[in-house]
Enzyme design. Structure first.
Site, PDB file in Angstrom:
ATOM      1  N   PHE A  73      52.737  11.484  31.474  1.00 52.82           N
ATOM      2  CA  PHE A  73      52.306  12.304  32.609  1.00 52.82           C
ATOM      3  C   PHE A  73      50.797  12.248  32.713  1.00 52.82           C
ATOM      4  CE2 PHE A  73      50.884  16.129  34.764  1.00 52.82           C
ATOM      5  CZ  PHE A  73      51.621  16.035  35.933  1.00 52.82           C
ATOM      6  N   ASP A 115      44.464   9.958  27.269  1.00 56.98           N
ATOM      7  CA  ASP A 115      44.622  11.124  28.135  1.00 56.98           C
ATOM      8  C   ASP A 115      44.897  12.321  27.231  1.00 56.98           C
ATOM      9  OD1 ASP A 115      45.357  13.178  29.777  1.00 56.98           O
ATOM     10  OD2 ASP A 115      46.668  11.977  31.072  1.00 56.98           O
ATOM     11  N   LYS A 171      42.497  20.682  30.647  1.00 52.40           N
ATOM     12  CA  LYS A 171      43.179  21.976  30.487  1.00 52.40           C
ATOM     13  C   LYS A 171      42.440  23.016  29.638  1.00 52.40           C
ATOM     14  CE  LYS A 171      47.895  20.790  31.707  1.00 52.40           C
ATOM     15  NZ  LYS A 171      48.248  19.374  31.755  1.00 52.40           N
TER      16      LYS A 171
HETATM   17  C1  LIG Z   1      48.298  18.479  32.948  1.00 52.78           C
HETATM   18  C2  LIG Z   1      48.038  17.052  32.680  1.00 52.78           C
HETATM   19  C3  LIG Z   1      47.401  16.225  33.631  1.00 52.78           C
HETATM   20  C4  LIG Z   1      47.047  16.720  35.012  1.00 52.78           C
HETATM   21  O1  LIG Z   1      46.145  17.758  34.990  1.00 52.78           O
HETATM   22  P1  LIG Z   1      45.885  18.628  36.358  1.00 52.78           P
HETATM   23  O2  LIG Z   1      44.757  19.522  35.967  1.00 52.78           O
HETATM   24  O3  LIG Z   1      47.147  19.356  36.643  1.00 52.78           O
HETATM   25  O4  LIG Z   1      45.521  17.667  37.404  1.00 52.78           O
HETATM   26  C5  LIG Z   1      47.124  14.922  33.271  1.00 52.78           C
HETATM   27  N1  LIG Z   1      47.450  14.437  32.061  1.00 52.78           N
HETATM   28  C6  LIG Z   1      48.070  15.190  31.120  1.00 52.78           C
HETATM   29  C7  LIG Z   1      48.381  14.604  29.794  1.00 52.78           C
HETATM   30  C8  LIG Z   1      48.397  16.516  31.408  1.00 52.78           C
HETATM   31  O5  LIG Z   1      49.046  17.254  30.497  1.00 52.78           O
END
Ligand SMILES: *Cc1c(COP(=O)(O)O)cnc(C)c1O
Length: 385
Positions: A128, A213, A242
């Site tokens: 994701f 990521d 986050k």
């Molecule tokens: C939540 C998340 C995203 C996206 O972040 P947003 O702030 O919702 O755009 C991207 N990569 C990972 C691994 C995530 O957990």
């Protein structure tokens, strides 16, 4: 919420206040928060240092365009780079934007070093990476793509955790490999210890960049500042968001010096990116995590939670590191378990149809951890008979 677009499956709860690891609804009911805004409220709710930093900066200056110098941005960047291999930071407002910046940076860097053919981004199944078109295309789950095609060209997907398969797919065409060191939205999937180091080696061999990521795993969440640290792997580019702002929207894309040099003025931008209030919040978050030893705390409480969950008859498997944990259920009852837990005063999230995610604030106490786990386990036993 009739006039809000229906893009979320919302739970019937409206928190209006918070304190530490607890949320209160308008009737004054208290809930132990094992969700923390999906790994976002790292300091919990209403942390005095964070509140003070936001108030103080809001009184001075809320927004300043990136046409001008923003000293607080430099301060956050210095803090982020002083203890890592990165030396440049691009600030944005979300995880998806951090990934977007990383993809653009990787392609520009690769084209300068390897020509226009070297543009492919390799990602992994069940990943994701956000909902913008770059992040969405990188997200190797067809369910998220359905109805939104065509996706961007130049992406390839390998099975997560399968180094042999990745070996076949990384080549001279690869600009970058984009990977979550621990997959969050897939249900907290922790790969074998050799996977990430192996991917690093594949990147080195083919001149591809390794982009981690760590939007969900970064900033202490997994019991290390970054999940990559667990595996002794240094990526070339790092995406975080986050947990960084403690609840305020701030994301960042960090890069090594030679990679960061691919971006020149005009190449990328964000109007709100690295705004003074968000940066003041991030500074407070980083300070408190450091001063209060919250990385070690995440490791300790995480182990405690995993121990308490282990060996329960109704729990098939417990996965995770630090305070990013998933509980695998016997059946597709995660939603019902989350609802039962809510009714019993504990917030958890049904990250997949058959697993529950636990990602509390890093300030969670041992006592709160035990109490929450007791409730979650009894809900699982009640629902998954
Ligand atoms: C939540 C998340 C995203 C996206 O972040 P947003 O702030 O919702 O755009 C991207 N990569 C990972 C691994 C995530 O957990």
């Amino acid at each position: 919420m009739k006039s809000v677009m229906e893009t979320y499956k919302r739970t019937d709860l409206a928190p209006v206040r918070g304190h530490g690891s607890w949320l209160l609804d308008e009737r004054g009911e208290r809930y132990l928060d094992f969700v923390a805004g999906i790994a976002t409220n790292s300091l919990g709710h209403g942390h005095p240092a964070l509140v003070e930093a936001i108030k103080d900066q809001a009184e001075k200056l809320v927004h300043c365009s990136n046409l001008y110098e923003v000293p607080l941005q430099a301060e956050v960047a210095d803090m982020l780079t002083s203890s890592t291999d990165f030396d440049r930071v691009f600030f944005c407002n979300s995880g998806a934007e951090a990934v977007e910046a990383a993809i653009k940076l990787a392609r520009k860097h690769a084209q300068e070093s390897g020509g226009p053919e070297k543009h492919e981004i390799l990602t992994f199944t069940k990943s994701f990476h956000g909902r913008t078109y770059g992040g969405l295309t990188a997200t190797a789950q067809t369910a998220y793509h359905q109805g939104f095609g065509p996706m961007l060209p130049g992406f390839a997907y390998a099975p997560f955790g399968d180094l042999e398969a990745a070996k076949e797919m990384v080549g001279p065409q690869t600009a970058a490999v984009l990977v979550e060191p621990i997959q969050g939205e897939a249900g907290v999937i922790v790969p074998d210890d050799g996977f990430l180091p192996g991917v690093r080696e594949l990147c080195d061999r083919s001149g591809a960049l390794l982009i981690a990521d760590e939007v969900q795993t970064g900033i202490g969440r997994t019991g290390a500042w970054f999940a990559c640290n667990h595996y002794g792997v240094a990526p070339d580019v790092l995406c975080i968001a986050k947990g960084l702002g403690g609840g305020l929207p701030i994301g960042a894309c960090l890069a090594r010096p030679s990679v960061a040099a691919a971006f020149v003025p005009g190449d990328h931008a964000s109007t709100f990116g690295g705004g003074p209030v968000q940066c003041a919040a991030a500074l407070a978050v980083l300070d408190v995590i450091e001063d209060d030893g919250l990385v070690a705390r995440a490791r300790h409480v995480g182990e405690l939670i995993m121990q308490e969950l282990g060996g329960r008859r109704s729990v098939v498997e417990v996965r995770g590191r630090g305070l990013l944990i998933a509980v695998q259920l016997r059946s597709d009852d995660a939603r019902a378990v989350a609802e039962a837990a809510l009714a019993a005063g504990v917030l958890v999230n049904d990250v997949t149809s058959d697993s529950i995610r636990i990602c509390p604030p890093l300030v969670l106490t041992d006592e709160e951890a035990r109490r929450g786990v007791e409730v979650v386990v009894s809900c699982i036993e009640e629902v998954c008979t």
